[in-house]
Design a protein around this motif. Structure first.
Motif, PDB file in Angstrom:
ATOM      1  N   UNK A 297       0.840  -1.203   0.000  1.00 44.35           N
ATOM      2  CA  UNK A 297       0.000   0.000   0.000  1.00 44.35           C
ATOM      3  C   UNK A 297       0.873   1.250   0.000  1.00 44.35           C
ATOM      4  N   UNK A 298       1.997   1.162  -0.691  1.00 40.81           N
ATOM      5  CA  UNK A 298       2.962   2.263  -0.719  1.00 40.81           C
ATOM      6  C   UNK A 298       2.348   3.599  -1.112  1.00 40.81           C
ATOM      7  N   UNK A 299       1.283   3.539  -1.897  1.00 37.70           N
ATOM      8  CA  UNK A 299       0.661   4.792  -2.319  1.00 37.70           C
ATOM      9  C   UNK A 299       0.042   5.542  -1.140  1.00 37.70           C
ATOM     10  N   UNK A 300      -0.296   4.786  -0.088  1.00 38.58           N
ATOM     11  CA  UNK A 300      -0.899   5.409   1.096  1.00 38.58           C
ATOM     12  C   UNK A 300       0.152   5.899   2.087  1.00 38.58           C
ATOM     13  N   UNK A 301       1.415   5.650   1.792  1.00 40.01           N
ATOM     14  CA  UNK A 301       2.475   6.076   2.704  1.00 40.01           C
ATOM     15  C   UNK A 301       2.714   7.568   2.533  1.00 40.01           C
ATOM     16  N   UNK A 302       2.023   8.354   3.335  1.00 41.15           N
ATOM     17  CA  UNK A 302       2.065   9.808   3.178  1.00 41.15           C
ATOM     18  C   UNK A 302       2.859  10.447   4.306  1.00 41.15           C
ATOM     19  N   UNK A 303       3.130  11.734   4.129  1.00 46.27           N
ATOM     20  CA  UNK A 303       3.866  12.446   5.180  1.00 46.27           C
ATOM     21  C   UNK A 303       2.849  13.026   6.165  1.00 46.27           C
ATOM     22  N   UNK A 304       2.389  12.168   7.071  1.00 47.32           N
ATOM     23  CA  UNK A 304       1.195  12.431   7.878  1.00 47.32           C
ATOM     24  C   UNK A 304       1.200  13.751   8.618  1.00 47.32           C
ATOM     25  N   UNK A 305       2.290  14.060   9.294  1.00 48.29           N
ATOM     26  CA  UNK A 305       2.280  15.268  10.135  1.00 48.29           C
ATOM     27  C   UNK A 305       2.903  16.476   9.439  1.00 48.29           C
ATOM     28  N   UNK A 306       3.512  16.265   8.283  1.00 50.95           N
ATOM     29  CA  UNK A 306       4.194  17.387   7.623  1.00 50.95           C
ATOM     30  C   UNK A 306       3.409  17.910   6.425  1.00 50.95           C
ATOM     31  N   UNK A 307       2.254  17.308   6.164  1.00 52.01           N
ATOM     32  CA  UNK A 307       1.419  17.760   5.063  1.00 52.01           C
ATOM     33  C   UNK A 307       0.281  18.597   5.654  1.00 52.01           C
ATOM     34  N   UNK A 308       0.116  19.818   5.156  1.00 52.25           N
ATOM     35  CA  UNK A 308      -0.811  20.720   5.837  1.00 52.25           C
ATOM     36  C   UNK A 308      -2.262  20.246   5.731  1.00 52.25           C
ATOM     37  N   UNK A 309      -2.567  19.379   4.753  1.00 50.19           N
ATOM     38  CA  UNK A 309      -3.943  18.871   4.681  1.00 50.19           C
ATOM     39  C   UNK A 309      -4.163  17.702   5.636  1.00 50.19           C
ATOM     40  N   UNK A 310      -3.090  16.938   5.875  1.00 46.77           N
ATOM     41  CA  UNK A 310      -3.224  15.718   6.670  1.00 46.77           C
ATOM     42  C   UNK A 310      -2.964  15.926   8.161  1.00 46.77           C
TER      43      UNK A 310
END
Lengths: 311, 277
Positions: free
Chosen positions: A158-171
């Motif tokens: 699920x690499x596509x879901x590996x996001x920058x959780x706390x550093x992305x202003x939307x997430x």
């Protein structure tokens, strides 16, 4: 909050004269016994609140306080960062229904006493015992871009879901909300479960005899029985989201990226202690106090109408 | 009861509860296993157990001396606040539960309502107040604030417990010539041990875990508490995650032990009380 009722009578016997005498000593003793508590409460709560209102109407100019009327409040209306903070606190309120529904759901599952329910109960309560700064630090590592969560996601394809959780202003804000729910859920579950355990079992047996389904049983019996507690827990959760989330945000994001996780408490802290704008910070403090009081007032009002089933 | 039969419904419930348990435990698992890894191992092995348990992080936590200082500061602050608040709250709760005076209920309800006042509201006036008093950057200042913030709940809890003690016992002591203080210290407080244990656990957890007041009022390096120190440490030594985790784990275990120990005492106190009464 539970209303305290009925003063307990110390003495019911004895002559009127003696009783009157004791009433007088009671009053002097009460004065002595309450003095330390009152002194502390006046200096930590009352005096600061009076000062807060005063500061909010002033600005500091080279160490001198100057009266400016409502200018601080007007300034807030045009401050994008403050508006963002207020908006984020409002978004955080979305955690309240999620917490209520999940707590009731898990409390019901545990109440049905499937094997090992006591172990599950201890586990669900564990997060609530941890310190928020500890939780915040651990989760900020879990949610790092190269952290363990993304590593797991990549390893299961699920690499596509590996996001920058706390550093992305939307997430960032939704991620903080997940952490808040993770930490606060246990309290709700324990609260609802202990209320459920005191519901008379005949109610459920009657429903069973009537052939009610799982869903019907809980909708018609459990939810009405829990009404008082649901209301209490919702109020506590609302107040938490409005004015007790400083620790989460301070540890995990410091309000960032940008101002995407700014909340009113952090705004007060930054204006007051980083930019030395104590007038502005105090104005936000006054607003926060008013909002909290309104929530409490509403709670008392609703409660008045429901008094019979809220114990 | 369907307690022991494994029907599809029960199976589903277990799946849901297992999932919940895993999510609740996962961050704790992560904290524990990481603290036993070396910095190098953490880079390539985040999820699995450490290949060989390393205590390097733990010795590093204690080596700098800072951690020990923070630990001592947290201890001092927590214990002084909890003891002072218990003393002040007992006196006040006695007055609310046992003495008669005017406007008692109004005053008590007012104090209880203070529980929900967000501390951040008082922080700015308190800061200026403590500067004026010369108590900024001192433990005394923070103890006063902690005591204040803990008082409403403490008074609430003790008052309801004191009220539940039968009047006849107190009346008998009074007729035997006990003074009010003797009644409080010889009868009410010993009978209220379960309440005091509960109160101590709740207050210790709160004071030990408090961050905002400590950040603002204890800026001096030598006065930092564990929470303040660890939060700053995390951002500064971001690269050595196992060391941070070891520090967090020690911090957590210290109060968790008290909770586990206290819970047992608490249950003992409750049952003993009910047998006697």
């Amino acid at each position: 909050m539970k209303g305290m009722n009925q003063a307990t009578d110390l003495v019911s016997t004895g002559s009127t004269e003696k009783r009157a005498e004791r009433k007088l000593t009671d009053r002097y003793q009460a004065l002595l016994f309450l003095a330390p508590a009152v002194l502390v409460i006046v200096s930590v709560f009352l005096y600061p609140v009076v000062k807060l209102v005063q500061y909010s109407l002033q600005v500091q100019d080279y160490g001198q306080w100057k009266w400016v009327g409502l200018a601080n409040y007007r300034g807030l209306l045009n401050d994008d960062i403050f508006r963002q903070a207020a908006k984020n606190n409002a978004i955080l309120l979305l955690c309240v229904p999620i917490l209520v529904i999940l707590s009731i759901f898990f409390a019901i599952l545990l109440y049905e006493k499937i094997r090992g329910w006591q172990a599950y109960r201890s586990i669900v309560f564990l997060p609530y015992l941890l310190a928020i700064p500890v939780v915040g630090i651990v989760f900020s590592y879990i949610f790092q871009y190269n952290g363990i969560l993304n590593e797991i996601l990549r390893s299961v394809g699920l690499g596509r879901l590996a996001l920058d959780w706390l550093a992305d202003s939307k997430l960032a804000l939704p991620t903080v909300m997940v952490v808040i729910i993770w930490k606060e859920l246990g309290f709700g579950v324990i609260l609802f479960l202990s209320r459920l355990l005191s519901v008379p079992e005949e109610l459920y047996e009657a429903a069973k005899l009537d052939g009610a389904s799982w869903w019907q049983t809980h909708w018609n019996i459990t939810i009405p029985q829990l009404r008082g507690i649901i209301q209490f827990y919702s109020i506590v959760a609302v107040i938490t989201m409005i004015s007790w989330v400083f620790n989460y945000v301070y540890v995990m994001t410091k309000g960032g990226p940008g101002t995407s996780t700014m909340v009113s408490e952090l705004y007060i802290y930054q204006q007051g202690f980083r930019f030395n704008l104590m007038g502005t910070a105090s104005a936000v403090g006054v607003i926060l106090l008013i909002v909290t009081s309104i929530v409490i007032f509403l709670q008392f009002k609703v409660r008045g109408g429901l008094d019979s089933d809220t114990e | 009861m369907t307690r022991n039969k494994l029907t599809p419904g029960v199976f589903l419930k277990h799946v849901v509860l297992m999932f919940m348990s895993l999510s609740a435990l996962f961050p704790i698992y992560f904290m524990v296993i990481t603290s036993f890894k070396t910095k190098e191992e953490y880079v390539y092995n985040k999820f699995n157990l450490p290949h060989s348990f390393s205590f390097e992080s733990y010795s590093q936590v204690f080596s700098g001396g800072n951690f020990i200082k923070w630990f001592a500061n947290s201890m001092l602050l927590t214990f002084s606040s909890v003891i002072v608040v218990a003393a002040i709250a007992s006196l006040a709760a006695y007055a609310f539960a046992r003495l008669r005076f005017r406007n008692k209920d109004i005053l008590l309800n007012f104090i209880i309502a203070l529980m929900v006042v967000p501390p951040v509201v008082m922080v700015i006036p308190l800061f200026n107040f403590l500067v004026d008093m010369g108590l900024i950057n001192t433990m005394y200042g923070v103890v006063i604030i902690y005591v204040g913030l803990l008082l409403p709940f403490s008074i609430f809890l003790l008052t309801s417990f004191f009220k539940s003690i039968p009047t006849s016992i107190i009346e008998a002591a009074y007729l035997d010539g006990c003074s009010t203080l003797q009644i409080l210290f010889r009868i009410i407080i010993p009978l209220s041990m379960p309440a005091f244990v509960t109160l101590t656990i709740v207050n210790v957890l709160w004071a030990w875990n408090e961050l905002m007041i400590a950040v603002i009022f204890l800026q001096d390096d030598s006065l930092k508490t564990l929470m303040v120190g660890l939060t700053a440490f995390q951002s500064r030594y971001n690269l050595n995650i196992p060391v941070t985790m070891a520090g967090l784990l020690i911090t957590t275990m210290t109060v968790l032990v008290l909770y586990i120990f206290g819970q047992r005492y608490f249950i003992k106190g409750m049952t003993a009380g009910s047998v006697k009464g």
